[in-house]
Design a protein around this motif. Structure first.
Motif, PDB file in Angstrom:
ATOM      1  N   LYS A 103       2.417   1.865  -3.344  1.00 25.98           N
ATOM      2  CA  LYS A 103       1.425   2.400  -4.287  1.00 25.98           C
ATOM      3  C   LYS A 103       1.094   3.865  -3.989  1.00 25.98           C
ATOM      4  O   LYS A 103       0.696   4.610  -4.872  1.00 25.98           O
ATOM      5  N   GLU A 104       1.259   4.243  -2.719  1.00 26.97           N
ATOM      6  CA  GLU A 104       1.007   5.645  -2.339  1.00 26.97           C
ATOM      7  C   GLU A 104       2.248   6.526  -2.543  1.00 26.97           C
ATOM      8  O   GLU A 104       2.306   7.669  -2.098  1.00 26.97           O
TER       9      GLU A 104
ATOM     10  N   LYS B  61       0.841  -1.204   0.000  1.00 28.66           N
ATOM     11  CA  LYS B  61       0.000   0.000   0.000  1.00 28.66           C
ATOM     12  C   LYS B  61       0.883   1.264   0.000  1.00 28.66           C
ATOM     13  O   LYS B  61       0.652   2.203  -0.757  1.00 28.66           O
TER      14      LYS B  61
END
Length: 210
Positions: A28-29, A25
């Motif tokens: 992806k951020e 996550k």
């Protein structure tokens, strides 16, 4: 709570699946890989190490946390390499010649990785010359020798002697540890440092390369 705090908290609890998902996550951020490493994974492992030192957690908890860290590192390693992030230093670790015990050594390896070192594990029953050879091959700054028996700890002296023989004294530091090993013994054989437990080993390694 930020994604980095979540990584840290889940690592402390040893939740490997969650750590991997959270690292994914964070990637992806567009969180910087070095921040995921330092503020997430290493921050969590550092807390586990401190708690281990104070006897607030024990070997099983450390192993579970280390497994969670590994799961996050699988995703992170290629990105760190691409970003040119270097480990603190390289250390060759091994259980000394004649000794077949590896739980302590493995724990030290995990703590060192958790502190940001690249660890080259030579295994058990390692000849002193092999340790030095691996240190040369991997451009290591440190060698860590472990022993569980009073009969095998004398072989730690041979590691110190091999380092000198190879002309690496001062360039490659030798640290030792294990149940029968003491600071007095470390001084006697001319090792660069002694650590009483795995968490202290990571602290000592940082001191020796500073």
């Amino acid at each position: 709570m930020s994604v980095l705090d979540e990584i840290k908290e889940n690592l402390i609890k040893g939740k490997a699946k969650e750590v991997k998902e959270l690292v994914d996550k964070a990637i992806k951020e567009n969180v910087k890989p070095v921040d995921i490493l330092n503020k997430g994974l290493l921050a969590g492992m550092g807390i586990v190490g401190e708690r281990f030192k104070k006897n607030e957690v024990y070997v099983p908890e450390v192993l579970i946390a280390a497994r969670a860290m590994k799961s996050g590192m699988e995703l992170l390693k290629p990105l760190l390499a691409k970003a040119g992030v270097q480990p603190l230093a390289t250390i060759v670790i091994g259980t000394v010649k004649g000794d077949l015990h590896d739980i302590g050594k493995n724990l030290v390896g995990m703590m060192l990785e958790g502190a940001g070192f690249r660890v080259v594990d030579a295994g058990i029953n390692v000849e002193p010359a092999k340790m030095v050879e691996l240190a040369k091959e991997n451009n290591a700054q440190l060698i860590g020798g472990s022993a569980l028996l009073t009969t095998t700890m004398t072989n730690m002296k041979s590691i110190v002697e091999e380092v000198k023989k190879a002309g690496l004294a001062g360039k490659v530091k030798v640290m030792i540890g294990g149940a029968p090993v003491t600071q007095a013994f470390s001084d006697e054989i001319g090792a660069d440092g002694y650590a009483p437990d795995a968490a202290s080993a990571a602290d000592l390694a940082k001191k020796l390369i500073a």
